[in-house]
Design a protein around this motif. Structure first.
Motif, PDB file in Angstrom:
ATOM      1  N   TYR A  10      -5.949  -0.055  -2.920  1.00  0.00           N
ATOM      2  CA  TYR A  10      -5.958  -0.517  -1.535  1.00  0.00           C
ATOM      3  C   TYR A  10      -7.213  -0.088  -0.781  1.00  0.00           C
ATOM      4  N   GLU A  14      -5.265  -1.113   4.618  1.00  0.00           N
ATOM      5  CA  GLU A  14      -4.037  -1.600   3.982  1.00  0.00           C
ATOM      6  C   GLU A  14      -3.007  -0.471   3.845  1.00  0.00           C
ATOM      7  N   LEU A  15      -3.481   0.764   3.925  1.00  0.00           N
ATOM      8  CA  LEU A  15      -2.606   1.937   3.844  1.00  0.00           C
ATOM      9  C   LEU A  15      -2.363   2.563   5.218  1.00  0.00           C
ATOM     10  N   TYR A 138      -1.466   0.953  -6.439  1.00  0.00           N
ATOM     11  CA  TYR A 138      -0.844  -0.288  -5.965  1.00  0.00           C
ATOM     12  C   TYR A 138       0.659  -0.205  -6.145  1.00  0.00           C
ATOM     13  N   ASP A 139       1.355  -0.766  -5.198  1.00  0.00           N
ATOM     14  CA  ASP A 139       2.811  -0.796  -5.240  1.00  0.00           C
ATOM     15  C   ASP A 139       3.257  -2.234  -5.023  1.00  0.00           C
ATOM     16  N   ASP A 140       4.044  -2.753  -5.949  1.00  0.00           N
ATOM     17  CA  ASP A 140       4.519  -4.142  -5.839  1.00  0.00           C
ATOM     18  C   ASP A 140       5.271  -4.392  -4.538  1.00  0.00           C
ATOM     19  N   GLU A 141       5.788  -3.334  -3.920  1.00  0.00           N
ATOM     20  CA  GLU A 141       6.538  -3.472  -2.668  1.00  0.00           C
ATOM     21  C   GLU A 141       5.604  -3.720  -1.479  1.00  0.00           C
ATOM     22  N   LYS A 142       4.305  -3.444  -1.656  1.00  0.00           N
ATOM     23  CA  LYS A 142       3.354  -3.593  -0.554  1.00  0.00           C
ATOM     24  C   LYS A 142       2.147  -4.406  -1.037  1.00  0.00           C
ATOM     25  N   GLY A 144      -1.299  -6.436  -1.237  1.00  0.00           N
ATOM     26  CA  GLY A 144      -2.617  -6.089  -0.714  1.00  0.00           C
ATOM     27  C   GLY A 144      -3.692  -6.616  -1.638  1.00  0.00           C
ATOM     28  N   GLN A 147      -3.810  -6.956  -5.648  1.00  0.00           N
ATOM     29  CA  GLN A 147      -2.952  -7.881  -6.381  1.00  0.00           C
ATOM     30  C   GLN A 147      -3.753  -8.913  -7.175  1.00  0.00           C
ATOM     31  N   ASN A 168       1.929   4.285  -7.829  1.00  0.00           N
ATOM     32  CA  ASN A 168       2.647   3.628  -6.739  1.00  0.00           C
ATOM     33  C   ASN A 168       3.100   4.642  -5.690  1.00  0.00           C
ATOM     34  N   ALA A 169       3.822   4.165  -4.693  1.00  0.00           N
ATOM     35  CA  ALA A 169       4.269   5.030  -3.594  1.00  0.00           C
ATOM     36  C   ALA A 169       5.150   6.163  -4.105  1.00  0.00           C
TER      37      ALA A 169
END
Length: 186
Positions: A10, A14-15, A138-142, A144, A147, A168-169
């Protein structure tokens, strides 16, 4: 064996990070370092960065620290287009210049100023074709910006021996909790 690794993730906004002293940055750097050390022990030689602000900037700082113990570790900054820092503020440009100055190699994919999104697409394809793995914060839930390179990497990995490493988170939360526990704050 992973000899060439792309690191991305990110951008700061974005964070929700708008300050270089944000308390989350050390945890992102710690997570990157935690992934890099075993790869270095197994023969990692090069890290590829595109010079974006955020995770890639912090990764360069982690690399500088690791080079004390792993002087064979090199990194390249390969930008999608010329003058990507043109519209950045002075502090961000200074950090970028420092990253370029310390890089073992730097170049640009398209050798022209920004012309369109196709330059990012070309950069993503170049990075995946010229590396053995991708490490992404990177987290698939967020959703950005990472991706897009992840999509290219996943398609490439379907037909090639290519590794995807995600931070991820949850991974970051575990590091935070470990720190709180070891400090006796928990």
């Amino acid at each position: 064996m992973i000899k060439r690794l792309v690191i991305t993730g990110y951008k700061p906004h974005e964070l929700g990070i708008f300050n270089p002293n944000h308390p989350g940055i050390p945890y992102i750097k710690k997570a990157i370092k935690k992934q890099l050390i075993p790869l270095l022990e197994e023969g990692l030689e090069w890290v590829l960065l595109s010079g974006q602000l955020g995770v890639e900037t912090w990764a360069a700082e982690v690399i500088w620290d690791l080079q004390m113990d792993y002087p064979e570790l090199k990194y390249a900054v390969i930008t999608p287009f010329l003058d990507q820092e043109k519209n950045w503020n002075e502090d961000k440009r200074e950090k970028y210049e420092e990253i370029l100055m310390n890089a073992d190699f730097h170049s640009t994919i398209t050798n022209k100023p920004y012309k369109g999104p196709w330059q990012f697409i070309e950069k993503n394809k170049f990075f995946i074709r010229n590396s053995d793995a991708l490490l992404a914060v990177y987290d698939d839930e967020k959703a950005g910006s990472p991706q897009f390179i992840l999509k290219v990497a996943k398609m490439y990995a379907e037909e090639h021996n290519y590794e995807l490493i995600l931070i991820n988170a949850y991974d970051l939360q575990v590091l935070i909790e470990e720190d709180m526990y070891s400090d006796g704050s928990a």
